[in-house]
Scaffold this motif. Sequence first.
Motif, PDB file in Angstrom:
ATOM      1  N   VAL A  39      15.909  29.810 -31.714  1.00  0.00           N
ATOM      2  CA  VAL A  39      16.240  28.668 -30.476  1.00  0.00           C
ATOM      3  C   VAL A  39      16.682  29.467 -29.307  1.00  0.00           C
ATOM      4  N   ALA A  40      17.556  30.612 -29.358  1.00  0.00           N
ATOM      5  CA  ALA A  40      17.880  31.273 -28.055  1.00  0.00           C
ATOM      6  C   ALA A  40      16.748  31.935 -27.587  1.00  0.00           C
ATOM      7  N   MET A  41      16.017  32.549 -28.271  1.00  0.00           N
ATOM      8  CA  MET A  41      14.959  33.372 -27.458  1.00  0.00           C
ATOM      9  C   MET A  41      13.810  32.533 -27.198  1.00  0.00           C
ATOM     10  N   ALA A  42      13.455  31.489 -27.992  1.00  0.00           N
ATOM     11  CA  ALA A  42      12.421  30.386 -27.393  1.00  0.00           C
ATOM     12  C   ALA A  42      12.962  29.877 -26.082  1.00  0.00           C
ATOM     13  N   ASP A  43      14.200  29.433 -25.661  1.00  0.00           N
ATOM     14  CA  ASP A  43      14.537  28.943 -24.848  1.00  0.00           C
ATOM     15  C   ASP A  43      14.449  29.926 -23.643  1.00  0.00           C
ATOM     16  N   HIS A  44      14.921  31.187 -23.761  1.00  0.00           N
ATOM     17  CA  HIS A  44      14.790  32.369 -22.848  1.00  0.00           C
ATOM     18  C   HIS A  44      13.354  32.540 -22.508  1.00  0.00           C
ATOM     19  N   VAL A  45      12.434  32.681 -23.246  1.00  0.00           N
ATOM     20  CA  VAL A  45      11.024  32.856 -23.313  1.00  0.00           C
ATOM     21  C   VAL A  45      10.445  31.658 -22.280  1.00  0.00           C
ATOM     22  N   GLY A  46      10.826  30.390 -22.588  1.00  0.00           N
ATOM     23  CA  GLY A  46      10.476  29.305 -21.799  1.00  0.00           C
ATOM     24  C   GLY A  46      10.871  29.564 -20.423  1.00  0.00           C
ATOM     25  N   LEU A  47      12.071  29.866 -20.177  1.00  0.00           N
ATOM     26  CA  LEU A  47      12.367  29.712 -18.762  1.00  0.00           C
ATOM     27  C   LEU A  47      11.690  31.055 -18.237  1.00  0.00           C
ATOM     28  N   ALA A  48      11.597  32.098 -18.779  1.00  0.00           N
ATOM     29  CA  ALA A  48      10.672  33.417 -18.167  1.00  0.00           C
ATOM     30  C   ALA A  48       9.431  33.036 -17.796  1.00  0.00           C
ATOM     31  N   LEU A  49       8.908  32.055 -18.876  1.00  0.00           N
ATOM     32  CA  LEU A  49       7.583  31.659 -18.395  1.00  0.00           C
ATOM     33  C   LEU A  49       7.161  30.943 -17.223  1.00  0.00           C
ATOM     34  N   GLU A  50       8.209  30.101 -16.974  1.00  0.00           N
ATOM     35  CA  GLU A  50       8.298  29.057 -15.865  1.00  0.00           C
ATOM     36  C   GLU A  50       8.461  30.148 -14.310  1.00  0.00           C
ATOM     37  N   ARG A  55       5.177  31.941 -13.692  1.00  0.00           N
ATOM     38  CA  ARG A  55       4.204  30.931 -13.208  1.00  0.00           C
ATOM     39  C   ARG A  55       4.517  30.801 -11.711  1.00  0.00           C
ATOM     40  N   ALA A  56       5.849  30.697 -11.309  1.00  0.00           N
ATOM     41  CA  ALA A  56       6.275  30.679  -9.812  1.00  0.00           C
ATOM     42  C   ALA A  56       6.130  32.085  -9.185  1.00  0.00           C
ATOM     43  N   GLY A  57       5.948  33.039  -9.918  1.00  0.00           N
ATOM     44  CA  GLY A  57       5.925  34.377  -9.139  1.00  0.00           C
ATOM     45  C   GLY A  57       7.311  35.036  -8.896  1.00  0.00           C
ATOM     46  N   GLN A  58       8.242  34.556  -9.905  1.00  0.00           N
ATOM     47  CA  GLN A  58       9.756  34.992  -9.609  1.00  0.00           C
ATOM     48  C   GLN A  58       9.972  36.232 -10.803  1.00  0.00           C
ATOM     49  N   VAL A  59      10.681  37.174 -10.238  1.00  0.00           N
ATOM     50  CA  VAL A  59      10.999  38.398 -11.177  1.00  0.00           C
ATOM     51  C   VAL A  59      12.601  38.605 -11.014  1.00  0.00           C
ATOM     52  N   VAL A  60      13.106  38.443 -12.242  1.00  0.00           N
ATOM     53  CA  VAL A  60      14.685  38.523 -12.553  1.00  0.00           C
ATOM     54  C   VAL A  60      15.022  40.164 -12.657  1.00  0.00           C
ATOM     55  N   GLU A  61      16.067  40.510 -11.923  1.00  0.00           N
ATOM     56  CA  GLU A  61      16.417  41.767 -11.813  1.00  0.00           C
ATOM     57  C   GLU A  61      17.590  41.570 -12.855  1.00  0.00           C
ATOM     58  N   TYR A  62      17.545  42.030 -14.056  1.00  0.00           N
ATOM     59  CA  TYR A  62      18.803  42.014 -14.978  1.00  0.00           C
ATOM     60  C   TYR A  62      19.867  43.108 -14.702  1.00  0.00           C
ATOM     61  N   PRO A 104       1.390  36.838 -17.848  1.00  0.00           N
ATOM     62  CA  PRO A 104       2.380  37.933 -18.827  1.00  0.00           C
ATOM     63  C   PRO A 104       4.031  37.713 -18.046  1.00  0.00           C
ATOM     64  N   LEU A 105       4.615  38.017 -19.008  1.00  0.00           N
ATOM     65  CA  LEU A 105       6.053  38.099 -18.114  1.00  0.00           C
ATOM     66  C   LEU A 105       6.203  39.547 -17.904  1.00  0.00           C
ATOM     67  N   PRO A 106       7.045  40.006 -16.891  1.00  0.00           N
ATOM     68  CA  PRO A 106       7.166  41.300 -16.261  1.00  0.00           C
ATOM     69  C   PRO A 106       7.875  42.012 -17.263  1.00  0.00           C
ATOM     70  N   ARG A 107       8.032  43.432 -17.122  1.00  0.00           N
ATOM     71  CA  ARG A 107       8.662  44.594 -17.988  1.00  0.00           C
ATOM     72  C   ARG A 107      10.020  44.116 -18.195  1.00  0.00           C
ATOM     73  N   THR A 108      10.601  43.851 -16.992  1.00  0.00           N
ATOM     74  CA  THR A 108      12.148  43.725 -16.976  1.00  0.00           C
ATOM     75  C   THR A 108      12.683  42.490 -18.028  1.00  0.00           C
ATOM     76  N   GLU A 109      11.748  41.571 -18.568  1.00  0.00           N
ATOM     77  CA  GLU A 109      12.147  40.759 -19.409  1.00  0.00           C
ATOM     78  C   GLU A 109      12.523  41.459 -20.725  1.00  0.00           C
ATOM     79  N   ALA A 110      12.193  42.487 -20.876  1.00  0.00           N
ATOM     80  CA  ALA A 110      12.549  43.116 -22.150  1.00  0.00           C
ATOM     81  C   ALA A 110      13.962  43.567 -22.224  1.00  0.00           C
ATOM     82  N   VAL A 111      14.416  43.253 -21.265  1.00  0.00           N
ATOM     83  CA  VAL A 111      16.001  43.699 -21.159  1.00  0.00           C
ATOM     84  C   VAL A 111      16.766  42.390 -21.899  1.00  0.00           C
ATOM     85  N   GLY A 112      16.329  41.104 -21.325  1.00  0.00           N
ATOM     86  CA  GLY A 112      16.758  40.083 -21.858  1.00  0.00           C
ATOM     87  C   GLY A 112      16.383  40.054 -23.607  1.00  0.00           C
TER      88      GLY A 112
END
Length: 282
Positions: free
Chosen positions: A94-105, A108-115, A146-154
């Motif tokens: 549940v937690a990971m699927a929710d995380h991945v869903g937001l990361a995919l959004e 698609r919007a071209g946003q990268v989160v710096e953890y 594809p998701l950016p490499r920084t998502e590996a941290v999350g």
Amino acid sequence: MEVLRVFNNNLVLARDDSGTEVILTGRGLGFQAKPGSRVVQERVVRVFRPDDGRDPDHLAGLLAGIPPEHVQLVSEALVEVGLERLAARPALVVAMADHVGLALERARAGQVVEYPLLAEVTTLYGEEHAQATTLLAAINARVPVPLPRTEAVGLALHLVNAGVATGDLAHSYTMTGLIQQFLDVVAAAHGVVVVPGSVTVGRFITHLRYLFVRIHQGRQLDDHRHSEVGEAIRRAYPAEARTADQLARLVELRLRATLSDDEVAYLALHITRIAQDAGQAP
């Protein structure tokens, strides 16, 4: 298996032949099903067994609120990288699927989160970060953007949560920062270089992770009573015991929890091993 509750056409709560409540997913599994009816076995795709005493109804409700394609994406990726045992844990999925869903959004919007704590996560949780990097590759092989490499941290922090069973990502962030602060205090107090990848430091980090879980759960070693072992450690290693007292004050400041004397003594023992190993290094 017997149906206990239908959440939607693709997810039901059931009781297996051993009497355990399980969460079942599969296309059309819940269609026209009713409590008390038999599960159509050939429609079952995945079986989730709630762990750590978690409420099956609550977890099933959370799982039903996640897009099934995201649940499938995460489950398949976990299995592919050899983490089948985690793919069967609904709280993590549940937690990971929710995380991945937001990361995919965001992707698609071209946003990268710096953890935050990027360096700390990669060094303190090397095994989980390596697994998360492989998991990210498996996820990216299944999505158009594809998701950016920084998502590996999350993803790594979710795996850390799975290991200590807190289910609280904010707790993992606090734990990560506090572990790094502990290592800095030990290095400064004893004039040593603390290498997160070394065996003794790795054991210390593991001890800290489970210490914070015990604090989170309100359980500590010896419940604030002095023990002969703890007293012996303090007499044998007074300098390290003083450093452990510093760490205990940090715990009180950051987590608002008072460590028992035995917990502090065992911290001193780990600090001693780190200092001794650093002193023997060439």
